[in-house]
Enzyme design. Structure first.
Site, PDB file in Angstrom:
ATOM      1  CG  HIS A 212      30.450 -44.990   1.413  1.00 24.49           C
ATOM      2  ND1 HIS A 212      31.679 -44.548   0.861  1.00 24.49           N
ATOM      3  CD2 HIS A 212      29.415 -45.167   0.901  1.00 24.49           C
ATOM      4  CE1 HIS A 212      30.746 -43.983  -0.202  1.00 24.49           C
ATOM      5  NE2 HIS A 212      29.699 -44.245  -0.663  1.00 24.49           N
ATOM      6  CG  PHE A 213      30.333 -51.626   5.568  1.00 27.65           C
ATOM      7  CD1 PHE A 213      29.713 -50.887   5.721  1.00 27.65           C
ATOM      8  CD2 PHE A 213      31.062 -52.894   5.669  1.00 27.65           C
ATOM      9  CE1 PHE A 213      28.274 -51.886   5.006  1.00 27.65           C
ATOM     10  CE2 PHE A 213      29.779 -54.266   5.060  1.00 27.65           C
ATOM     11  CZ  PHE A 213      29.157 -53.146   4.577  1.00 27.65           C
ATOM     12  NE  ARG A 214      29.632 -43.414   6.479  1.00 27.72           N
ATOM     13  CZ  ARG A 214      29.121 -42.941   5.791  1.00 27.72           C
ATOM     14  NH1 ARG A 214      30.850 -42.502   4.595  1.00 27.72           N
ATOM     15  NH2 ARG A 214      28.365 -42.385   5.140  1.00 27.72           N
TER      16      ARG A 214
ATOM     17  CG  ASN B 248      33.762 -41.902   1.091  1.00 30.16           C
ATOM     18  OD1 ASN B 248      33.939 -43.319   1.385  1.00 30.16           O
ATOM     19  ND2 ASN B 248      32.714 -40.881   1.502  1.00 30.16           N
TER      20      ASN B 248
ATOM     21  CG  HIS C  49      30.284 -39.073  -6.372  1.00 30.86           C
ATOM     22  ND1 HIS C  49      29.557 -39.558  -5.430  1.00 30.86           N
ATOM     23  CD2 HIS C  49      30.031 -38.109  -6.486  1.00 30.86           C
ATOM     24  CE1 HIS C  49      29.195 -38.877  -4.796  1.00 30.86           C
ATOM     25  NE2 HIS C  49      28.990 -37.765  -5.758  1.00 30.86           N
TER      26      HIS C  49
ATOM     27  CG  HIS D  32      25.540 -42.722  -6.558  1.00 30.16           C
ATOM     28  ND1 HIS D  32      26.465 -42.521  -7.261  1.00 30.16           N
ATOM     29  CD2 HIS D  32      26.462 -42.510  -5.725  1.00 30.16           C
ATOM     30  CE1 HIS D  32      27.753 -41.773  -6.485  1.00 30.16           C
ATOM     31  NE2 HIS D  32      27.396 -41.930  -5.326  1.00 30.16           N
TER      32      HIS D  32
ATOM     33  CG  ASP E 128      25.561 -43.882  -1.816  1.00 33.41           C
ATOM     34  OD1 ASP E 128      26.814 -44.960  -1.551  1.00 33.41           O
ATOM     35  OD2 ASP E 128      25.537 -42.869  -2.486  1.00 33.41           O
TER      36      ASP E 128
ATOM     37  CG  HIS F 269      26.197 -39.600   7.563  1.00 35.76           C
ATOM     38  ND1 HIS F 269      27.121 -39.448   7.989  1.00 35.76           N
ATOM     39  CD2 HIS F 269      26.002 -39.585   6.298  1.00 35.76           C
ATOM     40  CE1 HIS F 269      27.145 -39.925   6.315  1.00 35.76           C
ATOM     41  NE2 HIS F 269      27.140 -39.862   5.591  1.00 35.76           N
TER      42      HIS F 269
END
Ligand code: DOR
Length: 458
Positions: free
Chosen positions: A73-75, A105, A190, A245, A324, A328
């Site tokens: 998740h590289f945001r 996401n 997921h 996961h 994964d 944050h």
């Protein structure tokens, strides 16, 4: 030798982990030189009379195909304070991950062809390693999924059955079935049951500050219900599901009965991923020691579950290891549970942590390469990647299996700047990462400019 006969890069005297030349999908360790020309592996063997425009003397080092991390998740776009494609791919580079598949996401989520094109243009010239993007499944785009999954540079569709970071969710069972019925490529899921998560949320709302309750709230049934549901749908429609996961012994038992290779498809219709953190951290100690920094979805559980995951890693049942990577900021993580977000950085530590497990005798080096390179490539159709063979892309992680190092927050390239593995001593370290034949990281220093390119050939 004439200059045009030279290799662009010659890696001398490496121990290589490569497919067996006679037995498909068997892996061997051998000593060899590897010559690279035009970003591809051009020769493997004894090349002592050849020379390279650039050379690496790799005696004592082990050359692996670069790892392919099929869950990060590289945001970007949306949360640059946590990560972006530049910082995330730099973290990948430091960890010997030469290809990543980025999750949808983000903000906005990746739901349309325009969103995918936007991510592609953001990655171009900024990504240190190769890339592909998932399209997210949402109630708003179910009828477009069949088109989206076929777009160039899309590695597949991702379905969130249970809520995690962001608001991307497939919603009702009807939506889920409609989505599955439309897909033709392997899709990533997921698998946590959202209805059960909602009903049980009070458990953690009533006990604020108790992150050790995370696996109670998101319990074994939450994972198992969703895993069984998505498997049944995949079977009903003859689709290929890759469940991300996996965290419970009960799911592993279920997979033992339901993962079956088929003549036309060696992976069968059901495959699954395990993360290094589920294999390395265990409850209750991880919550005592790391607090909300050990909080992720699905949760890290106790040793009984971890042992079952290890069985699946060792005996060939698990298909991939993905990080994964879900960064944050520490400020967010320091909020009192359950306001603290779930997830932790992982793309940079995937190989060091797993190489340490190899050192401790928990899996073989060749099995690790299968889980982190060849299986991801075969499952998702990256035909030019995943193994050290003539004609394949020259993406490598050069590792020192004898090097003992301490993982520290200061080494972490991710924008979030922390790892749950801060202070862990590991044996096995990535000393150099080669992307498309270019040495892009050596001894913890980046070299040149970002050389990542689209991972899927169009
Ligand atoms: O803990 C998690 N965090 N699990 C996921 O699947 C999503 C991720 C995130 O995006 O933060």
């Amino acid at each position: 030798m004439a200059d045009d006969a030279a290799f662009d890069l010659l890696i001398r005297d490496a121990t290589i982990v490569a497919p067996h030349r006679k037995i498909p999908h068997e892996w061997i360790v051998e000593s060899a030189d590897v010559g690279i020309r035009n970003k591809k592996i051009a020769a493997i063997g004894s090349l002592s009379s050849a020379y390279g425009k650039a050379e690496i003397q790799a005696r004592g080092l082990t050359l692996l195909p670069g790892a392919i991390d099929t869950q990060v998740h590289f945001r970007e776009p949306g949360s640059p304070e946590k990560e972006d494609l530049s910082s995330g791919s730099r973290a990948a580079l430091f960890g010997g991950v030469t290809t990543f598949f980025d999750m949808p996401n983000t903000q906005p989520p990746t739901l349309t062809a325009i969103d995918v094109a936007d991510k592609m243009s953001r990655a171009e010239k900024r990504s240190w390693v190769n890339y592909a993007f998932y399209a997210g499944a949402s109630p708003s785009n179910i009828n477009k999924l069949a088109e989206l999954e076929k777009l160039p540079h899309v590695c597949g569709v991702k379905i969130f059955m249970g809520s995690s970071t962001g608001n991307l969710l497939i919603g009702s069972d009807e939506n889920l079935e409609a989505a599955v019925s439309k897909l033709t490529r392997p899709f990533a899921v997921h698998a946590e049951d959202d209805a059960r998560l909602k009903v049980r949320r009070h458990l953690v709302e009533e006990n604020p500050g108790h992150v050790e309750m995370h696996p109670e709230w998101r319990d074994v049934e939450t994972a198992l219900i969703a895993t069984k549901k998505i498997t049944a749908l995949a079977k009903k429609y003859g689709k290929r599901v890759h469940i991300l996961h996996i965290s419970t012994a009960e799911e592993i038992e279920f997979f033992k009965r339901n993962c079956k290779a088929e003549a036309s498809n060696p992976f069968g219709h059901l495959t699954f991923e395990i993360t290094p953190q589920h294999l390395t951290l265990a409850a209750p100690e991880c919550y005592e020691k790391f607090g909300t920094r050990a909080q992720m979805n699905p949760p890290i559980r106790d040793k009984h579950h971890q042992d079952a995951l290890w069985t699946a890693v060792r005996d060939g049942l698990a298909t991939t290891i993905g990080s994964d990577h879900a960064p944050h900021t520490l400020a967010e993580k320091n909020k009192p549970y359950p306001q603290s977000p779930s997830g932790m950085a992982g793309v940079q530590t995937l190989l060091p942590i797993m190489l340490n497990h190899v050192h401790l005798g928990r899996l073989s080096l060749t099995r690790l390469v299968e889980l982190t390179s060849s299986n991801p490539a075969r499952l998702f159709g990256l035909s030019s990647k995943g193994s050290i063979e003539i004609g394949k892309d020259a993406d490598f992680a050069l590792v020192d299996l004898k090097a003992k190092k301490i993982i520290t927050n200061s080494w972490i390239q991710s924008r979030c700047g922390w790892t749950p593995f801060d202070g862990f001593t590991v044996q096995g370290w990535v000393v150099s990462t080669i992307v498309g034949g270019q040495i892009s990281m050596r001894d913890g220093e980046v070299i040149g400019s970002p050389k990542g390119s689209p991972a899927l050939k169009t």
